[in-house]
Design an enzyme around this catalytic site. Structure first.
Site, mmCIF file in Angstrom:
data_model
loop_
_atom_site.group_PDB
_atom_site.id
_atom_site.type_symbol
_atom_site.label_atom_id
_atom_site.label_comp_id
_atom_site.label_asym_id
_atom_site.label_seq_id
_atom_site.Cartn_x
_atom_site.Cartn_y
_atom_site.Cartn_z
ATOM 1 N N HIS A 27 7.986 -24.360 -23.685
ATOM 2 C CA HIS A 27 7.805 -23.325 -24.695
ATOM 3 C C HIS A 27 6.420 -22.688 -24.562
ATOM 4 O O HIS A 27 5.408 -23.376 -24.570
ATOM 5 C CB HIS A 27 7.979 -23.935 -26.087
ATOM 6 C CG HIS A 27 7.934 -22.938 -27.185
ATOM 7 N ND1 HIS A 27 7.387 -23.218 -28.402
ATOM 8 C CD2 HIS A 27 8.368 -21.656 -27.258
ATOM 9 C CE1 HIS A 27 7.482 -22.161 -29.185
ATOM 10 N NE2 HIS A 27 8.075 -21.200 -28.513
ATOM 11 N N ASP A 36 5.352 -5.696 -9.692
ATOM 12 C CA ASP A 36 5.655 -4.748 -8.622
ATOM 13 C C ASP A 36 4.963 -5.197 -7.336
ATOM 14 O O ASP A 36 4.248 -6.203 -7.321
ATOM 15 C CB ASP A 36 5.283 -3.318 -9.022
ATOM 16 C CG ASP A 36 3.801 -3.133 -9.352
ATOM 17 O OD1 ASP A 36 2.943 -3.854 -8.800
ATOM 18 O OD2 ASP A 36 3.498 -2.233 -10.165
ATOM 19 N N HIS A 86 -3.986 -2.383 -18.649
ATOM 20 C CA HIS A 86 -3.659 -2.993 -17.359
ATOM 21 C C HIS A 86 -4.679 -4.049 -16.935
ATOM 22 O O HIS A 86 -4.310 -5.069 -16.341
ATOM 23 C CB HIS A 86 -3.507 -1.914 -16.281
ATOM 24 C CG HIS A 86 -2.922 -2.414 -14.998
ATOM 25 N ND1 HIS A 86 -1.676 -2.991 -14.925
ATOM 26 C CD2 HIS A 86 -3.421 -2.433 -13.738
ATOM 27 C CE1 HIS A 86 -1.436 -3.337 -13.676
ATOM 28 N NE2 HIS A 86 -2.472 -3.010 -12.935
ATOM 29 N N TYR A 91 3.149 0.461 -12.734
ATOM 30 C CA TYR A 91 3.101 -0.382 -13.932
ATOM 31 C C TYR A 91 4.415 -1.090 -14.244
ATOM 32 O O TYR A 91 4.667 -1.441 -15.398
ATOM 33 C CB TYR A 91 2.604 0.414 -15.150
ATOM 34 C CG TYR A 91 1.244 0.999 -14.906
ATOM 35 C CD1 TYR A 91 0.117 0.170 -14.876
ATOM 36 C CD2 TYR A 91 1.081 2.350 -14.667
ATOM 37 C CE1 TYR A 91 -1.139 0.700 -14.625
ATOM 38 C CE2 TYR A 91 -0.177 2.882 -14.419
ATOM 39 C CZ TYR A 91 -1.279 2.047 -14.403
ATOM 40 O OH TYR A 91 -2.525 2.564 -14.154
ATOM 41 N N CYS A 92 5.239 -1.341 -13.254
ATOM 42 C CA CYS A 92 6.472 -2.100 -13.462
ATOM 43 C C CYS A 92 6.160 -3.586 -13.325
ATOM 44 O O CYS A 92 6.475 -4.229 -12.309
ATOM 45 C CB CYS A 92 7.556 -1.652 -12.493
ATOM 46 S SG CYS A 92 8.234 -0.054 -12.940
ATOM 47 N N ASN A 93 5.491 -4.094 -14.342
ATOM 48 C CA ASN A 93 5.069 -5.484 -14.411
ATOM 49 C C ASN A 93 5.343 -5.975 -15.821
ATOM 50 O O ASN A 93 5.198 -5.219 -16.782
ATOM 51 C CB ASN A 93 3.566 -5.620 -14.142
ATOM 52 C CG ASN A 93 3.146 -4.982 -12.838
ATOM 53 O OD1 ASN A 93 3.540 -5.404 -11.772
ATOM 54 N ND2 ASN A 93 2.338 -3.930 -12.932
#
Length: 134
Positions: free
Chosen positions: A20, A28, A101, A123-125
């Site tokens: 947990h 990316d 970022h 920014y595909c994170n």
């Protein structure tokens, strides 16, 4: 053989070992990996595998309590954002937190692992925080 869609041994092992609150980053192709953080590198070439396909497969096995995105994704509006918003609305990603970022990269130092995709949209994170099923 497994009955779930996830076939990658390293990724399946990672998800099975999460407790947990543990963090997993799906990134990316350009996201830096901090020293000491495990890298599960799935990238083959630009766009393969893509960010959303990888995220969907991870979500087939991982319970997510919350997720973190870089706020810059809202400015750049990559096509993946539509799918992220849909998953969030469906409750698959839990609570959403936005950070800049640079803070995102600092947070990634705490991850159990970073999963690198072939994604080349900016920014595909995402940071996923493990939840519990009970």
């Amino acid at each position: 053989m497994k009955k779930t869609p996830l076939l990658n041994v390293a990724l399946s092992r990672l998800i099975a070992s999460l407790g947990h609150g543990d963090l997993v980053v799906i990134g990316d192709a350009g996201l830096p990996v901090p020293p000491g953080v495990e890298l599960i590198d799935l990238a083959l070439t630009q766009g393969i595998p893509d960010f959303i396909s990888t995220l969907n497969v991870v979500l087939s096995e991982m319970q997510v309590e919350r997720h973190v995105l870089a706020s810059e994704i809202l400015d750049k509006q990559p096509t993946a954002l539509v799918a992220l918003d849909k998953l969030h609305a469906e409750g698959a990603l839990g609570q959403r937190q936005l950070v800049d970022h640079e803070q995102f990269k600092i947070l990634s130092r705490q991850a159990r692992a970073i999963v690198r995709t072939g994604e080349c949209q900016p920014y595909c994170n995402i940071v996923l925080a493990a939840g519990v099923t009970f």
